[in-house]
Design an enzyme around this catalytic site. Structure first.
Site: not given
Ligand code: ADP
Length: 163
Positions: A19, A43, A92, A130
């Site tokens: 990030h 989430k 990504r 993460s």
């Protein structure tokens, strides 16, 4: 031309060097960047929204062109209110593409004046997310290659508390 305000939204649970790489690239392109932490993510986050915001503020505390904020509603509403015209997202691998493409087109449908741009991190962070960081920390592994010291400390505290 008025200066462009860019918004980088995400869950940041927690913020990683991936990030941060994206933030640095965006900050080099736009005079003012808001890192926008989703308060109500579907989430079930490890860190509360305030914890996530505080960690990001600590990471960028010496950079006055970077602001950290939280939000609860639709990104397009936030962007409209702040007169932001660019959404920044990180890309990504191929796996990110489909969902990012869908989100970008949906946001454009809701707000024509909002442009989404994708920034690609350094290769070494292109596999990082993460979830992996949380899992390594939960199992007692070393996350110092993946997150800044403030996040490492918070992860340690979080999992010590949970044990
Ligand atoms: P979200 O839940 O909205 O996907 P994340 O915090 O997981 O929030 O990610 C926010 C944005 O940052 C997304 O665009 C994601 O693709 C991007 N991102 C996450 N990790 C990386 C990384 N290692 N390198 C580049 N971009 C990343």
């Amino acid at each position: 031309m008025k200066p462009i305000l860019a918004v980088y939204p995400g869950s940041f649970d927690p913020i990683t060097y991936g990030h941060i790489d994206v933030v640095e690239r965006a900050a080099a392109l736009f005079p003012h960047l808001v890192i926008l932490v989703a308060r109500n993510t579907s989430k079930a986050p490890l860190f509360t929204d305030d914890e996530r915001i505080a960690m990001i503020r600590e990471v960028f505390r010496s950079n006055r062109s970077i602001e950290v904020d939280g939000f609860d509603g639709l990104l397009v509403d936030y962007a409209r209110r702040r007169k932001a015209s660019v959404i920044v997202r990180g890309l990504r691998a191929v796996s990110d593409f489909e969902i990012e493409f869908q989100m970008a087109l949906t946001n454009r449908k809701m707000s024509k004046e909002l442009e989404t741009i994708f920034l690609v991190p350094r290769e070494q962070y292109s596999y990082l997310n993460s979830t992996i960081v949380r899992e390594i920390a939960r199992l007692g592994g070393d996350v110092s290659d993946f997150v800044p010291p403030v996040v490492r400390r918070q992860l340690r505290a979080k999992f010590r508390l949970r044990k």
